[in-house]
Write a protein that holds these residues in place. Sequence first.
Motif, short mmCIF file in Angstrom:
data_model
loop_
_atom_site.label_atom_id
_atom_site.label_comp_id
_atom_site.label_asym_id
_atom_site.label_seq_id
_atom_site.Cartn_x
_atom_site.Cartn_y
_atom_site.Cartn_z
N ALA A 590 44.96 42.57 45.40
CA ALA A 590 44.07 43.36 46.26
C ALA A 590 43.72 44.70 45.61
CB ALA A 590 44.75 43.59 47.62
N GLY A 591 44.70 45.31 44.94
CA GLY A 591 44.44 46.57 44.27
C GLY A 591 43.46 46.42 43.12
N VAL A 592 43.63 45.37 42.32
CA VAL A 592 42.71 45.13 41.20
C VAL A 592 41.31 44.84 41.73
CG1 VAL A 592 42.16 43.53 39.34
CG2 VAL A 592 44.50 44.37 39.62
N ARG A 593 41.23 44.06 42.77
CA ARG A 593 39.92 43.72 43.33
C ARG A 593 39.21 44.96 43.85
NH1 ARG A 593 37.99 41.11 48.46
NH2 ARG A 593 36.28 39.73 47.87
N ARG A 594 39.96 45.82 44.53
CA ARG A 594 39.36 47.04 45.04
C ARG A 594 38.91 47.96 43.90
NH1 ARG A 594 39.06 49.61 49.81
NH2 ARG A 594 39.04 51.89 49.84
N PHE A 595 39.73 48.04 42.86
CA PHE A 595 39.39 48.88 41.71
C PHE A 595 38.12 48.38 41.03
CE2 PHE A 595 39.70 49.55 37.09
CZ PHE A 595 39.71 50.93 37.05
N ARG A 596 38.03 47.06 40.85
CA ARG A 596 36.85 46.49 40.20
C ARG A 596 35.60 46.66 41.06
NH1 ARG A 596 38.52 40.56 38.37
NH2 ARG A 596 36.44 40.62 37.44
N ALA A 597 35.78 46.59 42.39
CA ALA A 597 34.64 46.79 43.27
C ALA A 597 34.13 48.22 43.17
CB ALA A 597 35.04 46.47 44.71
N LYS A 598 35.05 49.18 43.10
CA LYS A 598 34.63 50.58 42.97
C LYS A 598 33.94 50.84 41.65
CE LYS A 598 37.88 52.91 46.06
NZ LYS A 598 38.95 53.92 46.16
N THR A 603 32.40 40.67 40.79
CA THR A 603 31.25 39.75 40.77
C THR A 603 31.19 38.86 41.99
OG1 THR A 603 32.54 38.08 39.60
CG2 THR A 603 31.32 39.67 38.26
N GLY A 604 32.14 39.00 42.90
CA GLY A 604 32.15 38.12 44.06
C GLY A 604 32.80 36.79 43.76
#
Length: 608
Positions: A590-598, A603-604
């Motif tokens: 979840a942390g990596v996903r949030r970081f990449r989104a920011k 890419t979804g």
Amino acid sequence: MAFQLWLFCPSTYSTLIFSADAGLATAAKSRATAIHFPVKIARGIVARTVTAAGAIRKPKAGHSTRLLSSGSLPPLIGAKQLSQARWLLAALVGLALALAFPEPRWLGLAWLVPGAWLAVVAGERRWRLFGMAFVAALVFRLVSLRFLLNMPHAAGAIGGWLALSFYSALYPAAWAWLCAGWLRDGLAKLEWPWFRRLGFGMFAAAAWVALEMLQSRLLGGYPWNFLGVSQFENFALIQIASVTGVYGVSFLVVWASVSLLFAVLQIRRSPANPWSWMADVALPLLALGLVCGWGIVRIAGVPASTKKLTVALVQPSIPQQLIWQGNTGDERLAKVLELSRLALATKPDLLLWPEACAPITAERWPEVFDMVKSSGVPLLFGADDVERVSGSDEVRYFNSAVLLTPDGLQLPSYRKRRLVMFGEYIPFEKALPFMKYLSPIGGSFSAGTEPVQFTLQAGEHTLAPLICFEDSFPHGGREHVSAETDLLVNLTNDGWFGAGPEQWQHAANAVFRAVENGVPLIRCANNGLTCWIDSLGRVRQFYGQETGDIYGAGFVSFEVPLGQALGQMVYNRHGDVFGWACLGWVLGVAGVRRFRAKRGLHTGGGIG
């Protein structure tokens, strides 16, 4: 003669139109059968026609529109009706999960629900997604916790049923919301490669475990009916709990269910390939095969115990209304003593009374002690323990387990450590005095601080008591078992809930404490389920087994093998290593996903 068949796919909001024209003329004049596949309605319909000869051509303008608006059969469902159907499907998913638990314990449903849950909410966004996820979870909790309505305190019964259902529904709803975030474009657009589908399935299983870990600890914890508990009669599978706790069983069920969902999607995408689904289920099936195979070997390899204890258990079946009446103590004690004298005729090594069945006043204490002394049989019973705080007028009350031997009380007594909200304590009692009207108990108990072990027969046997729903806590049960513990004993009063599914649900949860710690467990209940469970999690005998009435009054005698026949369990030694690892994995992803989104890199796609 002509016909059209209209089929709607709920997960993609698309319509499949199968049309066929057949004539009775000669072959030269007959028309070929055609199948039309329009794509998403929401984006406009662009149809292509696949002819019987295999040619692909684009239809004339407006042709597909006419197919949608004309013909002998109207569309089965529209976009609005489809949206409503999803809410209904979410409720049915929750109902199916509730039916996997006692009663009726249709455990096979548990293997279908997680995948079906994601299929229902896939493609939804934000609060609508969480709403559907929460509806499924709430129906599950309302149905499985329906026994709370049997409590004789009407306001507390309804309020407690609703409050506890809403609260405990948040955890599985959060799971569906979290996992379906990766499926927000719908299952039809999901084109992940195999390794990504595999990773998502394992992530979904780890996320379920992570939320169960939190549920067992937050706000005092309410670890009731974890997903793995639904499999309590699958003896080969649940042996993995000796390593991972009940969480390992939950993990396997979710992983298999989500993998089955992907397998179904592969079949739909590649109908010409009958083995397209195998890649998605191969590893989960292999893992299940290895776990169950190891479980079968483990069950077959248990050595016979050389130590045995004959235990007599009294089940008085005293209604909760009677327990709340202050002037019924002597009547209740007389009933318990009468049953005890009958039970002592079986020559047991230990006599058990359930939690909170009868108060023993100073005037009646000699009668109880004389019974124990004359029979030479120790008595383990539930009692209210009172302590005055040194240097003040404050008095504390504890829900305790007490061992009375022919030589007197064995001290210290065990004081219950995990109290039931509104059943044993009133939250915010001093700050919010009105809260006491939501419960019939009048005042709050204090919590004990540490486990206690009692010894029998000059220290030859060691038993550890648990009170009420303490046998539902994986980490709590572990704290009571040391390398020397021969037996777990649970004293409980399930009379609060009348005659219903709670008694079997409570016993199903307790099964895993025996497996996790490798010791047999005896349960002495006011109105069921009075039983003993071996160290492999098998309910070997229970009161009412012959008659079918587990709720009535009487006594039963069991001969129980003692000790940790297979040695100290991995779970007992190391605790929730597996559960914490799952929680860490989920937080990391979840942390990596949030970081990449920011950073604008997300890419979804899927996991990793």
